[in-house]
Scaffold this motif. Sequence first.
Motif, short mmCIF file in Angstrom:
data_model
loop_
_atom_site.label_atom_id
_atom_site.label_comp_id
_atom_site.label_asym_id
_atom_site.label_seq_id
_atom_site.Cartn_x
_atom_site.Cartn_y
_atom_site.Cartn_z
N ILE A 1 -33.25 19.04 -7.85
CA ILE A 1 -32.93 20.19 -7.19
C ILE A 1 -33.76 21.40 -6.83
N LEU A 2 -33.85 22.05 -7.99
CA LEU A 2 -34.50 23.47 -8.01
C LEU A 2 -35.89 23.04 -7.75
N CYS B 1 -23.33 9.89 -9.97
CA CYS B 1 -24.20 10.94 -10.77
C CYS B 1 -23.64 12.10 -11.08
N THR B 2 -23.94 12.43 -12.18
CA THR B 2 -23.43 13.86 -12.72
C THR B 2 -24.42 14.78 -12.75
N VAL B 3 -24.29 15.89 -12.32
CA VAL B 3 -25.14 17.20 -12.28
C VAL B 3 -25.09 17.75 -13.64
N GLN C 1 -25.97 31.64 -6.41
CA GLN C 1 -25.39 30.44 -7.30
C GLN C 1 -23.99 30.59 -7.50
N ASP C 2 -23.15 29.66 -7.78
CA ASP C 2 -21.93 29.90 -8.48
C ASP C 2 -21.65 29.67 -9.89
N GLY C 3 -20.68 29.64 -10.40
CA GLY C 3 -20.63 29.29 -11.95
C GLY C 3 -20.48 27.97 -12.46
N ALA C 4 -21.18 27.13 -11.62
CA ALA C 4 -21.12 25.79 -11.80
C ALA C 4 -21.99 25.75 -13.23
N PRO C 5 -21.38 24.75 -14.44
CA PRO C 5 -22.36 24.66 -15.50
C PRO C 5 -23.86 24.51 -15.47
#
Length: 104
Positions: free
Chosen positions: A27-28, A16-18, A61-65
């Motif tokens: 998720i949210l 799976c690609t998020v 959150q972090d800087g994930a795309p």
Amino acid sequence: MSARAVSELHILPPKCTVNAKYYVDEILAGPCQDSFARKRYTGTILQRRLCQNMSNSVFQQDGAPAHTSKLSQQWCQLNLPNYWAKEVWPGNSPDLSPIENLWA
């Protein structure tokens, strides 16, 4: 996670690609929103509310795309009290992110 409780762990399906859509829809808007809506002060750490007053909390959150996408930023702005837009997030530092200690 908070000092009072945790949200459920979301395990991704194999291969799976998020992307932003998956992040918001699965998720949210799913387990995260369920965790934010908890009202109980007692029970297991998966039943208790995350914070005494959600308006005094910060969702980090972090800087994930998927986290920085317009779609997820808009969803968070509309659904989370006191949401900090990505321009306000602190710099990348494990000291600022308690989840880094959990992974270890």
